[in-house]
Motif scaffolding. Structure first.
Motif, PDB file in Angstrom:
ATOM      1  N   ASP A 181       0.854  -1.173   0.000  1.00  0.00           N
ATOM      2  CA  ASP A 181       0.000   0.000   0.000  1.00  0.00           C
ATOM      3  C   ASP A 181       0.902   1.239   0.000  1.00  0.00           C
ATOM      4  OD1 ASP A 181       0.868   0.487   2.628  1.00  0.00           O
ATOM      5  OD2 ASP A 181      -0.955  -0.310   3.527  1.00  0.00           O
ATOM      6  N   GLU A 182       0.297   2.395  -0.055  1.00  0.00           N
ATOM      7  CA  GLU A 182       1.048   3.654  -0.156  1.00  0.00           C
ATOM      8  C   GLU A 182       2.064   3.817   0.970  1.00  0.00           C
ATOM      9  OE1 GLU A 182       1.846   7.466  -1.968  1.00  0.00           O
ATOM     10  OE2 GLU A 182       0.732   5.725  -2.674  1.00  0.00           O
ATOM     11  N   SER A 183       1.685   3.506   2.201  1.00  0.00           N
ATOM     12  CA  SER A 183       2.613   3.688   3.323  1.00  0.00           C
ATOM     13  C   SER A 183       3.772   2.694   3.234  1.00  0.00           C
ATOM     14  CB  SER A 183       1.882   3.548   4.662  1.00  0.00           C
ATOM     15  OG  SER A 183       1.365   2.249   4.821  1.00  0.00           O
ATOM     16  N   GLN A 184       3.521   1.468   2.766  1.00  0.00           N
ATOM     17  CA  GLN A 184       4.602   0.500   2.607  1.00  0.00           C
ATOM     18  C   GLN A 184       5.578   0.949   1.518  1.00  0.00           C
ATOM     19  OE1 GLN A 184       1.939  -2.854   1.979  1.00  0.00           O
ATOM     20  NE2 GLN A 184       2.891  -3.915   3.691  1.00  0.00           N
ATOM     21  N   ARG A 185       5.046   1.486   0.422  1.00  0.00           N
ATOM     22  CA  ARG A 185       5.922   1.982  -0.650  1.00  0.00           C
ATOM     23  C   ARG A 185       6.818   3.086  -0.119  1.00  0.00           C
ATOM     24  NH1 ARG A 185       1.089   3.083  -3.819  1.00  0.00           N
ATOM     25  NH2 ARG A 185       0.330   1.053  -4.350  1.00  0.00           N
ATOM     26  N   ARG A 186       6.219   4.022   0.576  1.00  0.00           N
ATOM     27  CA  ARG A 186       6.987   5.158   1.091  1.00  0.00           C
ATOM     28  C   ARG A 186       8.010   4.695   2.131  1.00  0.00           C
ATOM     29  NH1 ARG A 186       5.089  10.275  -0.223  1.00  0.00           N
ATOM     30  NH2 ARG A 186       3.246  10.201  -1.548  1.00  0.00           N
ATOM     31  N   LEU A 187       7.651   3.683   2.930  1.00  0.00           N
ATOM     32  CA  LEU A 187       8.582   3.145   3.916  1.00  0.00           C
ATOM     33  C   LEU A 187       9.772   2.489   3.214  1.00  0.00           C
ATOM     34  CD1 LEU A 187       9.225   2.567   6.871  1.00  0.00           C
ATOM     35  CD2 LEU A 187       7.924   0.453   6.645  1.00  0.00           C
ATOM     36  N   GLU A 188       9.517   1.705   2.164  1.00  0.00           N
ATOM     37  CA  GLU A 188      10.599   1.056   1.423  1.00  0.00           C
ATOM     38  C   GLU A 188      11.515   2.096   0.796  1.00  0.00           C
ATOM     39  OE1 GLU A 188      11.583  -2.575  -1.515  1.00  0.00           O
ATOM     40  OE2 GLU A 188       9.919  -2.597  -0.131  1.00  0.00           O
ATOM     41  N   VAL A 189      10.929   3.119   0.207  1.00  0.00           N
ATOM     42  CA  VAL A 189      11.723   4.184  -0.404  1.00  0.00           C
ATOM     43  C   VAL A 189      12.539   4.896   0.682  1.00  0.00           C
ATOM     44  CG1 VAL A 189      11.564   6.440  -1.538  1.00  0.00           C
ATOM     45  CG2 VAL A 189      10.228   4.514  -2.406  1.00  0.00           C
ATOM     46  N   GLY A 190      11.906   5.242   1.779  1.00  0.00           N
ATOM     47  CA  GLY A 190      12.586   5.984   2.839  1.00  0.00           C
ATOM     48  C   GLY A 190      13.644   5.180   3.558  1.00  0.00           C
ATOM     49  N   ALA A 191      13.429   3.884   3.692  1.00  0.00           N
ATOM     50  CA  ALA A 191      14.361   3.057   4.456  1.00  0.00           C
ATOM     51  C   ALA A 191      15.630   2.724   3.689  1.00  0.00           C
ATOM     52  CB  ALA A 191      13.667   1.767   4.881  1.00  0.00           C
ATOM     53  N   PHE A 192      15.559   2.636   2.372  1.00  0.00           N
ATOM     54  CA  PHE A 192      16.682   2.091   1.625  1.00  0.00           C
ATOM     55  C   PHE A 192      17.460   3.077   0.753  1.00  0.00           C
ATOM     56  CE2 PHE A 192      14.080  -1.809   2.259  1.00  0.00           C
ATOM     57  CZ  PHE A 192      14.987  -2.452   3.085  1.00  0.00           C
ATOM     58  N   ILE A 193      16.960   4.270   0.545  1.00  0.00           N
ATOM     59  CA  ILE A 193      17.707   5.215  -0.299  1.00  0.00           C
ATOM     60  C   ILE A 193      18.819   5.856   0.519  1.00  0.00           C
ATOM     61  CG2 ILE A 193      17.592   7.384  -1.574  1.00  0.00           C
ATOM     62  CD1 ILE A 193      14.875   6.551  -2.577  1.00  0.00           C
ATOM     63  N   GLN A 194      20.057   5.723   0.002  1.00  0.00           N
ATOM     64  CA  GLN A 194      21.212   6.299   0.678  1.00  0.00           C
ATOM     65  C   GLN A 194      21.645   7.621   0.052  1.00  0.00           C
ATOM     66  OE1 GLN A 194      23.884   2.932   0.310  1.00  0.00           O
ATOM     67  NE2 GLN A 194      23.440   2.323   2.406  1.00  0.00           N
ATOM     68  N   SER A 195      21.561   7.709  -1.278  1.00  0.00           N
ATOM     69  CA  SER A 195      21.956   8.954  -1.937  1.00  0.00           C
ATOM     70  C   SER A 195      21.251   9.062  -3.286  1.00  0.00           C
ATOM     71  CB  SER A 195      23.475   9.017  -2.139  1.00  0.00           C
ATOM     72  OG  SER A 195      23.887   8.049  -3.095  1.00  0.00           O
ATOM     73  N   VAL A 196      21.161  10.291  -3.765  1.00  0.00           N
ATOM     74  CA  VAL A 196      20.560  10.573  -5.066  1.00  0.00           C
ATOM     75  C   VAL A 196      21.456  11.585  -5.762  1.00  0.00           C
ATOM     76  CG1 VAL A 196      18.548  11.492  -6.290  1.00  0.00           C
ATOM     77  CG2 VAL A 196      18.223  10.231  -4.152  1.00  0.00           C
ATOM     78  N   GLU A 197      21.884  11.250  -6.976  1.00  0.00           N
ATOM     79  CA  GLU A 197      22.714  12.152  -7.765  1.00  0.00           C
ATOM     80  C   GLU A 197      22.007  12.401  -9.087  1.00  0.00           C
ATOM     81  OE1 GLU A 197      27.062  12.254  -9.985  1.00  0.00           O
ATOM     82  OE2 GLU A 197      26.619  10.652  -8.567  1.00  0.00           O
ATOM     83  N   LEU A 198      21.800  13.686  -9.407  1.00  0.00           N
ATOM     84  CA  LEU A 198      21.147  14.045 -10.661  1.00  0.00           C
ATOM     85  C   LEU A 198      22.170  14.291 -11.753  1.00  0.00           C
ATOM     86  CD1 LEU A 198      18.340  16.505  -9.493  1.00  0.00           C
ATOM     87  CD2 LEU A 198      18.270  14.011  -9.711  1.00  0.00           C
ATOM     88  N   ILE A 199      21.869  13.776 -12.945  1.00  0.00           N
ATOM     89  CA  ILE A 199      22.692  13.994 -14.134  1.00  0.00           C
ATOM     90  C   ILE A 199      21.708  14.295 -15.260  1.00  0.00           C
ATOM     91  CG2 ILE A 199      24.427  13.014 -15.678  1.00  0.00           C
ATOM     92  CD1 ILE A 199      24.867  10.895 -13.340  1.00  0.00           C
ATOM     93  N   GLY A 200      21.459  15.578 -15.495  1.00  0.00           N
ATOM     94  CA  GLY A 200      20.454  15.956 -16.487  1.00  0.00           C
ATOM     95  C   GLY A 200      19.079  15.469 -16.059  1.00  0.00           C
ATOM     96  N   ASN A 201      18.457  14.674 -16.929  1.00  0.00           N
ATOM     97  CA  ASN A 201      17.126  14.153 -16.584  1.00  0.00           C
ATOM     98  C   ASN A 201      17.201  12.770 -15.943  1.00  0.00           C
ATOM     99  OD1 ASN A 201      17.879  12.889 -19.073  1.00  0.00           O
ATOM    100  ND2 ASN A 201      15.751  12.248 -19.308  1.00  0.00           N
ATOM    101  N   LEU A 202      18.403  12.349 -15.530  1.00  0.00           N
ATOM    102  CA  LEU A 202      18.590  11.045 -14.896  1.00  0.00           C
ATOM    103  C   LEU A 202      18.901  11.222 -13.420  1.00  0.00           C
ATOM    104  CD1 LEU A 202      20.942   9.456 -17.578  1.00  0.00           C
ATOM    105  CD2 LEU A 202      18.446   9.252 -17.419  1.00  0.00           C
ATOM    106  N   ALA A 203      18.477  10.249 -12.624  1.00  0.00           N
ATOM    107  CA  ALA A 203      18.813  10.245 -11.200  1.00  0.00           C
ATOM    108  C   ALA A 203      19.451   8.903 -10.870  1.00  0.00           C
ATOM    109  CB  ALA A 203      17.567  10.460 -10.347  1.00  0.00           C
ATOM    110  N   LEU A 204      20.653   8.940 -10.294  1.00  0.00           N
ATOM    111  CA  LEU A 204      21.310   7.737  -9.795  1.00  0.00           C
ATOM    112  C   LEU A 204      20.969   7.618  -8.320  1.00  0.00           C
ATOM    113  CD1 LEU A 204      24.901   7.663 -11.327  1.00  0.00           C
ATOM    114  CD2 LEU A 204      23.071   6.009 -11.638  1.00  0.00           C
TER     115      LEU A 204
END
Length: 167
Positions: A85-108
């Protein structure tokens, strides 16, 4: 519950991902008729799981029982997936993302080893218009956004969910 025991099976448990993958493989390969039978197969693969953990994993994977000529057995949904459900998705995203790097229209997007696929699946299922698609490796996720502006908007949304600032 012993408050001093390490928590297991939650969103930050890397063993849960590996165990769930093993469950899918076993159910695909063998006619499993009970949770005890599943637990025995998992034990041979090096996983210890309680009945409560197996029940939760089966539910999250969308695995159910169906009657057959040789009795009831567990089956995968049409495509193996986690029902989130929505809260589980957000929890998975919040728990596991360590960093985000933008390169133009791409995100690593960097995650702990073995978690990029789950984060990608969760991001895809959020339905954000900025995301054109995702490609996951083991610990890195490539998020393709529609424009560089959309990439910045995507990063802001991730920061809101994780409560962390990304460069």
């Amino acid at each position: 519950m012993n408050i001093y025991a390490p928590r297991r099976g939650g969103p930050q448990d890397p063993d849960a991902t590996a165990r769930r993958k093993a469950i899918v493989e076993v159910v695909q390969a063998v006619a499993i008729r009970s949770q005890q039978e599943l637990a025995d197969h998992l034990k041979h693969r090096g996983f210890q799981a309680t009945q409560a953990t197996l029940s939760r994993d089966l539910r999250n994977l969308g695995i159910g029982k169906v009657p057959g000529s040789e009795g009831v057995r567990y089956v995968l949904p049409k495509a193996p997936h986690e029902v989130m459900d929505e809260s589980q998705r957000r929890l998975e995203v919040g728990a596991f993302i360590q960093s985000v790097e933008l390169i133009g229209n791409l995100a690593l997007v960097r995650t702990p080893p073995g978690n990029a696929h789950g984060v990608g699946r969760a991001l895809d299922s959020l339905g954000w218009p900025e995301i054109a698609g995702t490609v996951a490796g083991d610990d890195t996720l490539l998020v393709v956004t529609r424009t560089a502006t959309a990439a910045r908007s995507f990063r802001r949304k991730l920061s809101d969910i994780t409560r962390r600032a990304y460069r």
